[in-house]
Design an enzyme around this catalytic site. Structure first.
Site, mmCIF file in Angstrom:
data_model
loop_
_atom_site.group_PDB
_atom_site.id
_atom_site.type_symbol
_atom_site.label_atom_id
_atom_site.label_comp_id
_atom_site.label_asym_id
_atom_site.label_seq_id
_atom_site.Cartn_x
_atom_site.Cartn_y
_atom_site.Cartn_z
ATOM 1 N N SER A 147 0.832 -1.199 0.000
ATOM 2 C CA SER A 147 0.000 0.000 0.000
ATOM 3 C C SER A 147 0.866 1.248 0.000
ATOM 4 O O SER A 147 1.972 1.255 0.522
ATOM 5 C CB SER A 147 -0.905 -0.004 1.242
ATOM 6 O OG SER A 147 -1.466 1.257 1.457
ATOM 7 N N HIS A 647 6.640 6.677 13.366
ATOM 8 C CA HIS A 647 7.704 7.401 12.668
ATOM 9 C C HIS A 647 8.989 6.592 12.690
ATOM 10 O O HIS A 647 9.317 5.945 13.689
ATOM 11 C CB HIS A 647 7.945 8.765 13.314
ATOM 12 C CG HIS A 647 6.790 9.702 13.183
ATOM 13 N ND1 HIS A 647 6.563 10.747 14.059
ATOM 14 C CD2 HIS A 647 5.795 9.763 12.267
ATOM 15 C CE1 HIS A 647 5.481 11.405 13.685
ATOM 16 N NE2 HIS A 647 4.997 10.828 12.604
ATOM 17 N N GLU A 668 14.254 20.876 33.504
ATOM 18 C CA GLU A 668 15.362 21.406 34.299
ATOM 19 C C GLU A 668 16.020 22.612 33.623
ATOM 20 O O GLU A 668 16.545 23.497 34.302
ATOM 21 C CB GLU A 668 16.399 20.309 34.537
ATOM 22 C CG GLU A 668 15.901 19.190 35.444
ATOM 23 C CD GLU A 668 16.873 18.022 35.515
ATOM 24 O OE1 GLU A 668 17.897 18.069 34.787
ATOM 25 O OE2 GLU A 668 16.612 17.072 36.284
#
Length: 980
Positions: A147, A647, A668
């Site tokens: 696909s 991803h 931080e």
């Protein structure tokens, strides 16, 4: 020690490949990163034995250096040639006889399959350590490979009660994070995603696989299915939901038996219709399905599904897509000058338009001219001109509609490049007006004729995106390139990055939807359709700039930012690959240096270390604007085995690459992680953002095709058809799917029955049709049709022209007697005429009896074709009344002249009437209508076409020259003299 250690890796390095070597190896080698000698081989740099000897083999004895250096160089060349991303040998044994590899681990770049398939062979990728492979995962992987869309499935706990079916690589990670954050990690059954506009059938196959898995085993608390997603950019939500709805209907019994509750949240093109259909299937099947749109936060349904928040009885209903396209202001049109002033004129204040001033545009030009290696701070303006590579008409029209609604004076797209056609013009709409856009076959022409273009949007496929992008960077006028394709091999992407850095070009992508600068410019399908553009107020600039990896999540950010701040100033999706063409930090620094940006939003994710550069930038004071940053993928540390998220770059190779570690470091460093409500309060109360007055955008007409898709209009069709439908996932002949045609072994006769008669004919009828085609296929080269075909073929004409020449001879005199014979004999038989009366009447009227007579065959030299058909018909047809009548007529005509036989045309004509009348599939009126409209002549035309094509091919194969008829075969009859 004879044991050595060597590794080569590119996983973390944009600048090249690192080769590590340690003179000791084995299981006790320890922390190689700190102990080993390290050598960086740059992109396109060649590794030499001298480099290896001097930098890696410093602790190796002299007698082994030569053989080891040669081995390492050869190994590295193989590493690059076969597109490895990681290769580790431990231990490596060196003796006098040679080099021996005792153990090796390696990773190859699966996206390079189209390049390396001949060298790799059939590679089977194993599942991660600690997790078994499931056949369902292999099935989805196979669907994905076939696909153009993306389909992913990883089973985490098949006995779990929480299942997900999420659209989008980024969104799928966000949903998994939320489930784990709410304590559902032990019950999370799967990770997966579907994206890239899969078809209805692909979505159905994906959905039924998940529904099948989740109904294998009951859970005492029932199960939940979360069908989620962000706001789609270009996927038709209603179309993909049709596949899911089909799957739910097919599995409604098991779903109710397993007490499954479904929660749905989605946005994007036509999402209202998709949600409506999903809600309807819940009502009709009795399955509890709770449906939500963009009015509900993306992950709110997770809290509902896990019982952490109540389920609204009646969620707010979003306006229909079409409503957003109409200008609801009192004024039909806003004066152009007012709109332009609102959006782009330079003001000496802290207005949100500061970053869009002419000064900023000039600064970009000056930088490019004086320092060509520096990348532009301002990528897009209201004057940006772009070229689109690829025939992406929908994306181009979307860009033009965006331009128009932003009140740009001219379209941003000035040309297209498409190498597979010649130069031509393509029609588009600019508001209400039609305009023509040039399409060029080659890039050189496009660049030469449009020197003001500085952006190229590359829609080339993954196979050609590298070459086309490299070609683009040869033109100094191009400053920004967006690469949409997903799946470009990492080695090629790093070459693109190296070249772009050398030439001062900003690359957005690969594997991206693009980016958007409200009021100025958008890349391709970014931002979705106009309803979302207007709902998220992307037609004018705000003050918040963002950078994300995910395209779908960037659209979700558009929506969130528009509802919590004064809107988006600019947004870029850098893409989900491990090596994006531009980094988070590059765009964050651009935003830092852009006056119009008051706040920066970064949506990072697991994998890579780029977010630490932002931490350093904040610590160094380089970044002073408020930064809201969050890295998705926090769930990965809770999983017992490695999971490759949607991803390609979303995978941590070391602890510092995890989302949890990066979020902690950002917090931080002083970034806001990620309380958006607190930021909004700071920005507005502190007057950092001063919202501008809203000006309604101009109206953009809706395209006809989309209005029809939404069901807003209707129009009489120009054509009607009842025999074939190719629009769905499977070709349908008269209501029968093509797979069923082959499964039932209907043959050519069966297909002809479906397409010509809209009936599934009995098997004997199908066989008879095939016999008719066989016996009429050819009758030698002397007949007029074959003769014409041969003459045309020898004149150098093509197949279609030659075939047509032969077919045009078919009529009452040649081959076209089937219909006429059927009509004459039927009329005589139905009117009660005796055979002798019929013959006498035709003679008296001076009319030939069609289907009677043959030039060669006679009662004494019968036509075997007729005999074969007669034997079959007599054996299989239920009744042959008309055939019997015609045979009685033949007895009368042959008594007068032996060649007045019932020929093959006449036989097929009368036999077909018997078939239509007696097979049980037609009424008498239907049977007569098929004869009347010329159906039977089609049998001869179709059959004889086989022979004509044969004669054409025969002449070409024999290489026959131009035909000229001989003089001695022509009788010249001219006047002996002519007088004036």
């Amino acid at each position: 020690s004879r044991n050595k250690y060597i590794t080569s890796q590119t996983n973390e390095y944009r600048e090249g490949s690192h080769v590590l070597f340690h003179h000791e190896g084995g299981v006790d080698v320890g922390d190689v990163d700190t102990k080993a000698q390290r050598l960086l081989v740059g992109i396109d740099e060649k590794l030499t034995e001298d480099m290896v000897t001097q930098q890696l083999l410093v602790h190796v004895t002299d007698e082994k250096k030569e053989v080891l250096a040669s081995f390492i160089v050869g190994l590295f060349n193989l590493y690059e040639d076969l597109y490895f991303t990681y290769l580790e040998i431990n231990p490596l044994v060196v003796t006098k006889e040679g080099v021996y590899i005792l153990d090796m681990a390696a990773k190859i770049d699966a996206t390079a399959d189209y390049i390396c398939k001949p060298k790799w062979g059939d590679v089977v990728f194993p599942p991660p350590f600690g997790r078994e492979a499931y056949p369902e995962e292999a099935y989805i992987a196979d669907l994905d490979a076939k696909s153009g869309a993306s389909l992913k499935l990883t089973l985490l706990n098949p006995r779990g009660r929480i299942w997900t079916m999420v659209a989008g690589g980024g969104a799928s990670v966000v949903y998994s994070d939320t489930i784990c954050d709410l304590g559902g990690v032990d019950e999370l059954a799967n990770y997966g995603e579907y994206s890239g506009a899969p078809s209805e059938q692909q979505t159905y196959d994906y959905a039924k696989t998940i529904l099948s898995l989740m109904t294998n085993e009951k859970h005492p608390d029932g199960k939940v299915l979360i069908i989620g997603g962000s706001i789609a950019n270009f996927t038709n939500v209603a179309a993909t939901f049709k596949g899911i709805v089909r799957a739910i209907k097919d599995y409604q019994g098991p779903l109710k038996e397993h007490e499954v509750t479904i929660f749905v949240r989605r946005g994007g093109p036509n999402y209202q219709e998709g949600l409506r259909v999903m809600g309807e299937v819940g009502k009709t099947t009795g399955i509890p399905i709770h449906v939500f749109g963009t009015e509900t936060h993306m992950t709110a349904i997770v809290g509902m599904a896990l019982g952490h928040r109540p389920i609204p009885n009646q969620p707010p209903v979003a306006a229909h897509t079409a409503n957003f396209l109409l200008n609801t202001s009192a004024s039909a049109a806003t004066p152009a000058r007012t709109r332009n002033t609102s959006f782009c004129e330079h003001k000496l204040s802290t207005s949100v338009t500061d970053g869009m001033t002419p000064t900023a545009v000039e600064f970009k030009s000056n930088v490019c001219l004086s320092t060509p290696l520096a990348k532009a701070t301002t990528l897009f303006s209201r004057q940006t001109k772009a070229i689109v590579w690829g025939m992406q008409t929908r994306a181009v029209q979307g860009m033009m509609d965006f331009d128009y609604v932003c009140s740009r004076e001219e379209p941003s797209v000035v040309a297209m490049i498409y190498p597979f056609t010649g130069d031509h013009k393509q029609k588009f709409y600019w508001g209400h007006k039609e305009i023509l856009l040039p399409v060029y076959k080659n890039m050189a022409d496009a660049m030469k004729k449009h020197p003001d273009v500085d952006v190229l949007i590359n829609f080339a496929s993954l196979r050609s995106a590298f070459d086309s992008t490299m070609e683009t960077m040869q033109y100094p006028q191009i400053h920004t390139i967006a690469i949409i394709a997903e799946g470009i091999p990492e080695a090629l992407t790093r070459k693109l990055i190296k070249t772009s850095d050398e030439k001062g070009v900003t690359i957005i992508g690969p594997a991206t939807v693009g980016g958007i600068k409200p009021g100025c410019f958008k890349i391709g399908n970014t931002g979705g359709m106009l309803d979302n553009i207007l709902a998220s107020k992307l037609y004018r600039p705000g003050s918040v700039a963002y950078v994300s990896r995910s395209g779908g999540m960037s659209n979700e950010l558009n929506n969130i930012i528009s509802h919590t701040t004064d809107g988006v100033f600019e947004g870029v999706a850098i893409g989900g690959d491990r090596f994006p063409g531009s980094t988070f930090m590059e765009h964050v620094l651009r935003y830092q240096d852009t006056p119009g940006v008051k706040m920066i939003v970064v949506l990072g994710e697991i994998g890579g270390t780029e977010e630490y550069n932002i931490c350093q930038g904040i610590a160094d004071g380089r970044i002073t604007k408020p930064v809201v940053c969050w890295c998705i993928g926090t769930c990965a540390t809770m999983f017992s085995s490695e999971v490759q998220f949607g991803h390609a770059g979303a995978c941590a190779n070391q602890a510092s690459e995890t989302a949890v570690a990066k979020n902690q470091a950002l917090r931080e460093a002083g970034a806001f992680v990620p309380n958006i409500t607190e930021i909004r309060s700071i920005l507005f109360k502190g007057r950092i953002i001063v919202p501008a007055q809203e000006v309604p955008p101009p109206t953009v007409p809706m395209d006809y095709s989309w209005a029809r898709e939404l069901g807003l209009i209707r129009k009489p069709a120009s054509f009607m058809t009842s025999i074939c439908d190719e629009r769905g996932q499977e070709l349908i002949y008269a209501g029968m799917p093509i797979t069923e045609v082959f499964k039932e072994e209907m043959g050519l006769g069966g297909v002809l029955g479906l397409l010509w008669f809209q009936r599934r004919l009995p098997r004997y009828a199908c066989h008879f049709i095939e016999m008719c085609l066989m016996v009429t296929a050819d009758h030698g080269p002397a007949v007029s049709g074959a003769h014409n075909t041969i003459v045309c073929a020898r004149a150098g004409k093509d197949l279609v022209s030659s075939l047509t020449s032969g077919l045009l001879t078919i009529g009452d005199r040649f081959g076209g007697a089937l219909d006429a014979a059927a009509k004459q004999f039927s009329k005589a038989f139905d009117s009660g005429l005796l055979p002798m009366e019929f013959v006498n009447k035709m003679k008296k009227d001076g009319v030939l009896i069609m289907g009677i007579g043959h030039r060669v065959k006679s009662i004494n030299n019968p036509d075997m074709r007729v005999q074969i058909l007669k034997d079959f018909v007599k054996q299989h047809f239920p009744s042959t009344q008309l055939l019997d009548y015609a045979l009685e007529v033949e007895k009368i005509t042959t008594s007068k002249k032996p060649n007045l036989i019932l020929n093959v045309d006449g036989f097929i004509g009368v036999a077909f009437v018997d078939l239509l009348r007696t097979c049980g599939g037609f009424t008498r009126d239907e049977a007569d209508e098929f004869v009347e409209i010329g159906t039977l002549n089609g049998i001869f035309v179709l059959g004889r076409s086989i022979g004509f094509i044969g004669h054409y091919l025969d002449q070409k194969r024999l290489k026959q020259g131009l035909y000229r008829h001989p003089w001695d075969d022509i009788s010249y009859v001219l006047p002996e003299h002519m007088s004036m």
